[in-house]
Write an enzyme that holds these catalytic residues in place. Structure first.
Site, mmCIF file in Angstrom:
data_model
loop_
_atom_site.group_PDB
_atom_site.id
_atom_site.type_symbol
_atom_site.label_atom_id
_atom_site.label_comp_id
_atom_site.label_asym_id
_atom_site.label_seq_id
_atom_site.Cartn_x
_atom_site.Cartn_y
_atom_site.Cartn_z
ATOM 1 N N GLY A 78 5.058 18.821 -18.844
ATOM 2 C CA GLY A 78 4.822 18.185 -18.484
ATOM 3 C C GLY A 78 4.850 17.073 -18.559
ATOM 4 O O GLY A 78 5.049 17.122 -19.789
ATOM 5 N N GLY A 89 2.382 14.172 -17.465
ATOM 6 C CA GLY A 89 1.760 13.287 -17.455
ATOM 7 C C GLY A 89 1.951 12.289 -18.532
ATOM 8 O O GLY A 89 3.236 11.945 -19.079
ATOM 9 N N ALA A 134 0.507 12.823 -21.621
ATOM 10 C CA ALA A 134 0.979 12.919 -22.785
ATOM 11 C C ALA A 134 1.643 13.978 -22.878
ATOM 12 O O ALA A 134 3.036 13.719 -23.272
ATOM 13 C CB ALA A 134 -0.420 14.098 -22.862
ATOM 14 N N GLY A 135 3.305 14.291 -21.916
ATOM 15 C CA GLY A 135 4.037 14.350 -21.768
ATOM 16 C C GLY A 135 5.034 14.194 -22.163
ATOM 17 O O GLY A 135 5.918 13.878 -22.761
ATOM 18 N N SER A 181 -13.757 4.535 -10.256
ATOM 19 C CA SER A 181 -13.587 4.362 -11.343
ATOM 20 C C SER A 181 -15.319 3.765 -12.721
ATOM 21 O O SER A 181 -15.757 2.766 -11.388
ATOM 22 C CB SER A 181 -12.488 2.658 -11.584
ATOM 23 O OG SER A 181 -12.828 2.592 -13.341
ATOM 24 N N ARG A 184 -20.724 8.561 -19.447
ATOM 25 C CA ARG A 184 -20.745 9.802 -17.994
ATOM 26 C C ARG A 184 -21.452 11.506 -18.237
ATOM 27 O O ARG A 184 -22.927 11.004 -17.329
ATOM 28 C CB ARG A 184 -19.786 10.683 -17.969
ATOM 29 C CG ARG A 184 -18.151 8.867 -18.161
ATOM 30 C CD ARG A 184 -16.860 9.782 -17.309
ATOM 31 N NE ARG A 184 -16.511 8.399 -17.390
ATOM 32 C CZ ARG A 184 -15.079 8.194 -17.227
ATOM 33 N NH1 ARG A 184 -14.447 9.550 -17.700
ATOM 34 N NH2 ARG A 184 -14.625 7.451 -17.379
ATOM 35 N N ARG A 206 -16.551 13.413 -22.608
ATOM 36 C CA ARG A 206 -15.622 12.540 -23.022
ATOM 37 C C ARG A 206 -15.869 10.429 -22.890
ATOM 38 O O ARG A 206 -16.395 11.025 -21.997
ATOM 39 C CB ARG A 206 -13.887 12.407 -22.348
ATOM 40 C CG ARG A 206 -13.441 11.743 -22.687
ATOM 41 C CD ARG A 206 -11.806 12.044 -22.091
ATOM 42 N NE ARG A 206 -11.676 12.127 -20.790
ATOM 43 C CZ ARG A 206 -11.925 10.912 -19.552
ATOM 44 N NH1 ARG A 206 -11.817 9.695 -20.461
ATOM 45 N NH2 ARG A 206 -12.200 10.262 -18.715
ATOM 46 N N LEU A 257 -7.455 8.288 -21.572
ATOM 47 C CA LEU A 257 -5.606 7.880 -21.962
ATOM 48 C C LEU A 257 -5.256 7.896 -22.722
ATOM 49 O O LEU A 257 -3.939 7.706 -23.463
ATOM 50 C CB LEU A 257 -5.235 6.894 -20.931
ATOM 51 C CG LEU A 257 -5.329 6.808 -19.303
ATOM 52 C CD1 LEU A 257 -5.876 5.679 -18.779
ATOM 53 C CD2 LEU A 257 -4.452 7.923 -18.186
HETATM 54 C C1 LIG Z 1 -9.097 10.376 -10.558
HETATM 55 C C2 LIG Z 1 -9.403 9.860 -12.672
HETATM 56 C C3 LIG Z 1 -9.143 8.918 -12.627
HETATM 57 C C4 LIG Z 1 -9.269 8.719 -14.179
HETATM 58 N N1 LIG Z 1 -8.856 7.617 -14.978
HETATM 59 C C5 LIG Z 1 -8.824 7.333 -16.427
HETATM 60 C C6 LIG Z 1 -8.927 6.191 -17.044
HETATM 61 O O1 LIG Z 1 -9.603 5.129 -16.566
HETATM 62 N N2 LIG Z 1 -8.607 6.328 -18.278
HETATM 63 C C7 LIG Z 1 -9.012 6.953 -18.951
HETATM 64 O O2 LIG Z 1 -8.967 7.206 -20.272
HETATM 65 N N3 LIG Z 1 -8.996 8.541 -18.210
HETATM 66 C C8 LIG Z 1 -9.046 8.379 -16.834
HETATM 67 N N4 LIG Z 1 -8.987 9.895 -16.242
HETATM 68 C C9 LIG Z 1 -8.494 10.870 -17.289
HETATM 69 C C10 LIG Z 1 -6.735 10.946 -17.045
HETATM 70 O O3 LIG Z 1 -6.772 10.267 -16.258
HETATM 71 C C11 LIG Z 1 -6.472 12.259 -17.640
HETATM 72 O O4 LIG Z 1 -7.228 12.616 -18.580
HETATM 73 C C12 LIG Z 1 -5.552 12.353 -18.080
HETATM 74 O O5 LIG Z 1 -4.123 10.751 -17.761
HETATM 75 C C13 LIG Z 1 -3.984 13.936 -18.357
HETATM 76 O O6 LIG Z 1 -3.076 13.294 -18.969
HETATM 77 P P1 LIG Z 1 -1.949 14.561 -19.007
HETATM 78 O O7 LIG Z 1 -1.106 14.019 -19.177
HETATM 79 O O8 LIG Z 1 -2.971 15.306 -20.131
HETATM 80 O O9 LIG Z 1 -2.389 15.789 -18.334
HETATM 81 P P2 LIG Z 1 -1.406 15.138 -16.586
HETATM 82 O O10 LIG Z 1 -1.480 13.594 -16.175
HETATM 83 O O11 LIG Z 1 -2.979 16.309 -15.725
HETATM 84 O O12 LIG Z 1 -0.149 15.541 -16.183
HETATM 85 C C14 LIG Z 1 -0.049 17.540 -15.924
HETATM 86 C C15 LIG Z 1 1.479 17.666 -16.420
HETATM 87 O O13 LIG Z 1 1.660 18.834 -16.478
HETATM 88 C C16 LIG Z 1 2.573 19.326 -15.832
HETATM 89 N N5 LIG Z 1 2.233 21.042 -15.081
HETATM 90 C C17 LIG Z 1 1.209 21.101 -14.448
HETATM 91 N N6 LIG Z 1 1.465 22.466 -15.428
HETATM 92 C C18 LIG Z 1 2.462 22.925 -15.344
HETATM 93 C C19 LIG Z 1 3.030 23.800 -15.093
HETATM 94 N N7 LIG Z 1 2.316 26.079 -15.335
HETATM 95 N N8 LIG Z 1 4.894 23.729 -14.893
HETATM 96 C C20 LIG Z 1 4.928 23.017 -15.618
HETATM 97 N N9 LIG Z 1 5.359 21.814 -15.568
HETATM 98 C C21 LIG Z 1 3.157 21.968 -15.283
HETATM 99 C C22 LIG Z 1 2.355 18.778 -14.403
HETATM 100 O O14 LIG Z 1 3.353 18.564 -13.310
HETATM 101 C C23 LIG Z 1 1.815 17.272 -14.675
HETATM 102 O O15 LIG Z 1 3.343 16.614 -15.171
HETATM 103 C C24 LIG Z 1 -8.869 9.898 -15.046
HETATM 104 C C25 LIG Z 1 -8.820 11.413 -14.124
HETATM 105 C C26 LIG Z 1 -9.383 11.147 -12.904
HETATM 106 C C27 LIG Z 1 -9.020 12.017 -12.737
#
Ligand SMILES: Cc1cc2nc3c(=O)[nH]c(=O)nc-3n(C[C@H](O)[C@H](O)[C@H](O)COP(=O)(O)OP(=O)(O)OC[C@H]3O[C@@H](n4cnc5c(N)ncnc54)[C@H](O)[C@@H]3O)c2cc1C
Length: 659
Positions: A42, A44, A46-47, A286, A339, A455, A461
């Protein structure tokens, strides 16, 4: 004997825990020559932050993502902001207050110690991101600006217009790229993890599919970290990116990782309402908009009926006939209640017939008062891209003046309705973010760790970056310290061969069903079942019906799915079929958990358990625990294992946002 979960929380009063814990770090020295490999799945927030930090610390990192660039991870969609307890507004904020708001916001179902640590590192995140060049909004004098999000009475949300996720991800991506250049991170884009490989009870590697060639590849390492996001797309329609899936998490669950609190699903109150049955995606507006936008429905049912029939418009209804129901019901927090509370209140009004669009499933979010007070320029500076996004989708610009009554200008309001947005549940992790499989870690939205049953806005984030920059890079070393003497295992081991064979056989199975239904048609049906029976309001009877329907639909999937093409080369339908297979497992898990929890808390609302005023009614005597589920095979009910919650610093009480 009942299974016991060790969450590895060090003893001591909460504020001391993390300090004590940090004293245990053993290998934090960027100059040392580590020969340890870590797989981070990942990219995102976190990753990418974890991979960059681990690389900088000297580990050899293998980092994979399904998109063509780390910058396209779902995190880029985050709009409103990120919380931190800097107290730049001098409004009484503190680490303790952020900790308290988060635990209360989560309806007292989060692990207290984890949340304290999160609040404590929140300030470091802002410093880190500013140093990377993230262009947070600033006041005229140059100080970083803040706004408020739900569940807080202070301004602690840092933001970059309505594109905070994008800017934070670009920052993390710069750090990641630096480590790629330094040779410490090897990036694999368009790779999907299909399985985790367990050798002698420890996670030692993964099987991944090259999404372009279709080939399966084996990766071995000393530890595996998954950062693969949430499972909101189980519901088909959600605000999540289309590619979001839970395959990696579900595969870890099948291999023995516990899955915690799956029924805690967040339904966000301010999304653009569903407008047709051909839709495959919902769009968030948002939560930051609730700083200046006011939510209302008509006071009179006749007005609501006229709005539904299209014979009246929102701006024709004068102030006196508007019901700002959040301000009425929750005077202390008003439009900025959390929420879960705001979503349920919108549903309650719409269920009573006060919905404002043709489906009766929408409420207004209105900027008339704030535009009149501050001017359109100021509002556009704050939310310009969100207004434009809304206009692009609905052809209505919320900054257009539409009417004037008694000298007061009325602007065109947005229409919004709750939609699936975020999943608080996830892979169970201990305090060190290690799952129940040694050597397997989970961070970001894919773990369950910090948000309890609900949450707060701008906290995802914060958690993702806390995990990636400041928690995992330290805690993983407690595991890796003992691994330093072990060589990395070979991918020729039979465990790798067997895992690869199974993944390959699954691809063949899906391709050879050769039925008549597309992946999307079945997924959409699953989404309807989820929303109807496992959605905003749940009942025991409905959940049982939902489980039965899911089981039948899964059989239909196994017998009547059609996946075109072959497994060689690019085959997006095949990839989607794998995701759908896992959404079935996930959907049932959500329902099992919801059925077992005979109470309402946060995002889990059981209609049988509510107060006279329609608020969630918790049962702390019987359900004050993290519900962890152990996989027992396809079609079988998973086993529930409980991690009791222990609160030392915060008094558990009924949530109150009224006064
Ligand atoms: C529209 C929207 C607006 C938001 N706004 C906010 C905000 O303003 N503030 C806030 O705090 N939060 C917000 N959130 C929530 C927040 O964006 C997410 O919870 C957060 O970005 C998740 O980050 P992550 O790194 O955990 O996962 P993600 O960003 O979902 O990343 C997942 C990663 O894993 C990879 N991946 C997935 N499955 C596999 C696999 N099987 N093999 C290899 N790679 C894989 C993907 O390619 C990606 O790189 C929002 C969410 C949405 C939907």
């Amino acid at each position: 004997m009942a299974k016991v979960i060790d969450s590895k929380i060090p003893a001591g009063p909460v504020p001391e825990k993390w300090k004590e814990y940090k004293a245990h770090q053993r290998l934090v020295n960027p100059k040392n020559k580590l020969k340890l490999d870590v797989i981070v799945v990942g990219t995102g927030l976190a990753g990418a932050s974890a991979a960059a930090s681990l690389g900088e610390m000297g580990f050899n990192v293998i980092n994979l993502c399904i998109q063509d660039s780390p910058r396209r991870a779902h995190s880029i969609a985050a709009q409103g902001g990120i919380n931190a307890a800097k107290c730049y507004q001098n409004d009484g904020d503190s680490v303790y207050r952020l900790f308290y708001d988060t635990v209360k916001g989560g309806d007292y179902r989060a692990r207290e110690a984890n949340v304290y640590r999160l609040a404590e590192v929140s300030n470091n995140i802002i410093d880190q991101c500013v140093a990377q060049g993230v262009p947070f909004a600033r006041e005229y004098g140059g100080m970083l600006a803040n706004r408020s999000f739900g569940g807080a009475q202070v301004s602690r949300t840092f933001y970059a217009k309505g594109q905070t996720g994008q800017q934070l991800l670009l920052g993390a991506y710069s750090s990641l790229s630096c480590q790629v250049k330094a040779g410490k991170v090897k990036l694999y884009t368009r790779y999907e993890m299909e399985d985790v490989v367990i050798v002698d009870g420890r996670a030692r590697g993964i099987i991944a599919k090259n999404l372009v060639t279709g080939e399966l590849e084996r990766f071995s390492a000393n530890a595996v970290v998954i950062a693969t996001g949430g499972y909101g797309n189980t519901y088909f329609l959600s605000t999540n990116a289309m590619g979001c899936n839970c395959t990696a998490a579900v595969q870890c669950y099948r291999k023995g990782a516990y899955f915690a609190n799956p029924s805690y699903v967040q339904i966000h109150p301010t999304c653009i309402p569903v407008h047709g049955d051909k839709q495959s995606k919902l769009t968030l507006m948002s939560e930051s908009l609730r700083n200046d936008g006011r939510i209302w429905v008509p006071k009179n049912i006749e007005d609501a009926k006229a709005l539904q029939a299209g014979t009246k418009q929102g701006w024709e209804i004068p102030e006196v006939d508007r019901d700002y129901y959040l301000e009425r019901r929750y005077p202390a927090f008003g439009n900025l209640v959390p929420r879960d509370v705001a979503s349920r209140a919108a549903k309650e009004r719409c269920d009573k017939g006060f919905g404002v669009n043709n489906t009766g499933l929408a409420v207004f979010l209105d900027f008339s008062e704030s535009i009149n007070r501050l001017g359109l320029d100021v509002i556009m500076q704050r939310y310009g891209n969100l207004f434009e996004m809304y206009e692009e989708i609905t052809d209505v610009f919320p900054g257009d003046v539409a009417n004037e009554i008694n000298g007061v200008k009325y602007y065109k309001p947005m229409m919004i309705y709750p939609a699936i947005h975020y999943t608080m549940g996830g892979i169970w992790v201990d305090y060190e973010l290690q799952t129940s499989i040694p050597g397997l870690f989970a961070i970001g939205e894919c773990n369950f760790s910090d948000h309890g049953a609900n949450r707060l806005g701008a906290s995802a984030l914060m958690q993702g970056l806390a995990d990636g920059y400041f928690v995992l890079p330290y805690t993983i070393q407690n595991y890796l310290a003992d691994q330093a003497v072990w060589p990395k295992v070979s991918t020729d081991l039979p465990e790798f061969a067997e895992a690869e064979k199974k993944v390959d056989a699954e691809l063949d199975r899906l391709l050879n069903i050769k039925g008549k239904r597309s992946v999307d048609s079945i997924h959409k049906e699953l989404g309807h079942i989820m929303w109807e029976y496992v959605g905003m309001g749940r009942t025991a009877e409905g959940l049982k019906t939902g489980l039965k329907k899911m089981h039948e639909l899964e059989q239909e999937f196994d017998k009547n799915l059609f996946v075109p093409g072959t497994k060689e080369g690019l085959n997006i339908e095949l990839d989607k079929a794998i995701h759908l297979r896992d959404f079935f497992t996930m959907g049932q898990l959500v329902a099992f958990d919801a059925l077992s929890r005979n109470e309402s808390c946060g995002g889990h609302f059981r209609e049988e358990y509510q107060t006279e005023e329609g608020e969630a009614k918790r049962d702390d005597e019987n359900y004050f625990y993290v519900g962890c589920w152990e996989y027992k095979g396809k079609g079988n009910e998973p086993e529930l294992i409980k991690e009791p919650l222990e609160y030392e610093a915060i008094k558990v009480q009924t949530r109150n946002y009224k006064n």
